[in-house]
Design a protein around this motif. Structure first.
Motif, mmCIF file in Angstrom:
data_model
loop_
_atom_site.group_PDB
_atom_site.id
_atom_site.type_symbol
_atom_site.label_atom_id
_atom_site.label_comp_id
_atom_site.label_asym_id
_atom_site.label_seq_id
_atom_site.Cartn_x
_atom_site.Cartn_y
_atom_site.Cartn_z
ATOM 1 N N ALA A 1 0.830 -1.199 0.000
ATOM 2 C CA ALA A 1 0.000 0.000 0.000
ATOM 3 C C ALA A 1 0.870 1.256 0.000
ATOM 4 O O ALA A 1 0.591 2.202 -0.727
ATOM 5 N N LEU A 2 1.926 1.235 0.795
ATOM 6 C CA LEU A 2 2.775 2.419 0.884
ATOM 7 C C LEU A 2 3.533 2.677 -0.408
ATOM 8 O O LEU A 2 3.645 3.815 -0.860
ATOM 9 N N ARG A 3 4.044 1.617 -1.022
ATOM 10 C CA ARG A 3 4.754 1.806 -2.299
ATOM 11 C C ARG A 3 3.819 2.411 -3.338
ATOM 12 O O ARG A 3 4.209 3.323 -4.073
ATOM 13 N N GLU A 4 2.592 1.924 -3.438
ATOM 14 C CA GLU A 4 1.636 2.472 -4.411
ATOM 15 C C GLU A 4 1.260 3.898 -4.062
ATOM 16 O O GLU A 4 1.188 4.762 -4.931
ATOM 17 N N SER A 5 1.010 4.170 -2.791
ATOM 18 C CA SER A 5 0.607 5.515 -2.361
ATOM 19 C C SER A 5 1.702 6.538 -2.583
ATOM 20 O O SER A 5 1.435 7.701 -2.866
ATOM 21 N N ALA A 6 2.960 6.118 -2.447
ATOM 22 C CA ALA A 6 4.088 7.035 -2.622
ATOM 23 C C ALA A 6 4.273 7.457 -4.069
ATOM 24 O O ALA A 6 4.918 8.471 -4.345
ATOM 25 N N ASP A 7 3.681 6.718 -5.005
ATOM 26 C CA ASP A 7 3.813 7.029 -6.429
ATOM 27 C C ASP A 7 2.781 8.088 -6.820
ATOM 28 O O ASP A 7 1.765 7.797 -7.429
ATOM 29 N N GLN A 8 3.053 9.322 -6.437
ATOM 30 C CA GLN A 8 2.164 10.438 -6.718
ATOM 31 C C GLN A 8 2.634 11.179 -7.968
ATOM 32 O O GLN A 8 3.779 11.058 -8.377
ATOM 33 N N ASP A 9 1.736 11.977 -8.556
ATOM 34 C CA ASP A 9 2.115 12.713 -9.762
ATOM 35 C C ASP A 9 2.823 14.034 -9.448
ATOM 36 O O ASP A 9 3.124 14.805 -10.349
ATOM 37 N N ILE A 10 3.094 14.282 -8.184
ATOM 38 C CA ILE A 10 3.959 15.371 -7.740
ATOM 39 C C ILE A 10 4.951 14.771 -6.738
ATOM 40 O O ILE A 10 4.670 13.723 -6.143
#
Length: 190
Positions: A1-10
């Motif tokens: 979950a954290l790896r996916e959440s950290a992939d932000q567009d900013i």
């Protein structure tokens, strides 16, 4: 979950407030943190529930960030959540930009059956609260302004810290707004 959440567009910094007691879990978090250049903050005790962990972590970060995107361990943010929430905080009266939660696909029969009801519940409660001019901080999936947290003395150390924080912020005149961004979270297995 954290790896996916950290992939932000900013660009975002990731800080893990690790309250785990299991040495194997701590070691796994440390490996992930080194691999992804995340910061890990741990506290000495576990008093104050989730709010105690947030307060201890934020105290160690005081002055470093203007806002914090609060997530629980099962939250997966949409890729645009940080940006959309940040846009809402351009209004200096807004303390919290709250994204909308949805249940992830359940792993148990119970979760698969009841998980989709979360969307119905939230649609009804969010719409009802909005009609009365009240938006609630849900305790996760929200960008919270650092100065607002400091002004109310941190997260109230109660089991329902999200509702207590909503009340504390509203009493000080801060606004909480729903934003058109989302996240998923696990639904209880039973």
């Amino acid at each position: 979950a954290l790896r996916e959440s950290a992939d932000q567009d900013i660009p975002v910094d990731v800080v893990v407030l690790d309250d785990s007691l299991d040495a194997a879990v701590r070691a796994r978090i440390d490996v992930l943190a080194r691999l992804h250049c995340w910061n890990v903050v741990r506290r000495r005790g576990r008093a104050g529930f989730k709010a105690g962990n947030l307060n201890a972590g934020l105290a160690s970060l005081r002055g470093k960030y203007d806002a914090y995107l609060v997530c629980d361990s099962d939250v997966v943010l949409a890729r645009d959540t940080a940006r959309i929430c940040a846009e809402a905080l351009r209004d200096p009266r807004v303390a919290v930009a709250q994204a909308a939660p949805a249940a992830s696909v359940g792993r148990s029969r119970f979760a698969r059956y009841f998980g989709p009801l979360l969307a119905t519940h939230l649609t009804v409660t969010r719409r009802g609260r909005a009609a009365r001019g009240v938006t609630a901080f849900l305790g996760r999936g929200a960008l919270v302004r650092a100065t607002a947290i400091e002004e109310v003395g941190g997260f109230p150390e109660a089991v329902a810290e999200d509702l207590a924080m909503t009340v504390a912020l509203r009493r000080r005149g801060w606004r909480i707004v729903d934003v058109d961004a989302g996240f998923t979270e696990d639904y209880p297995v039973d």
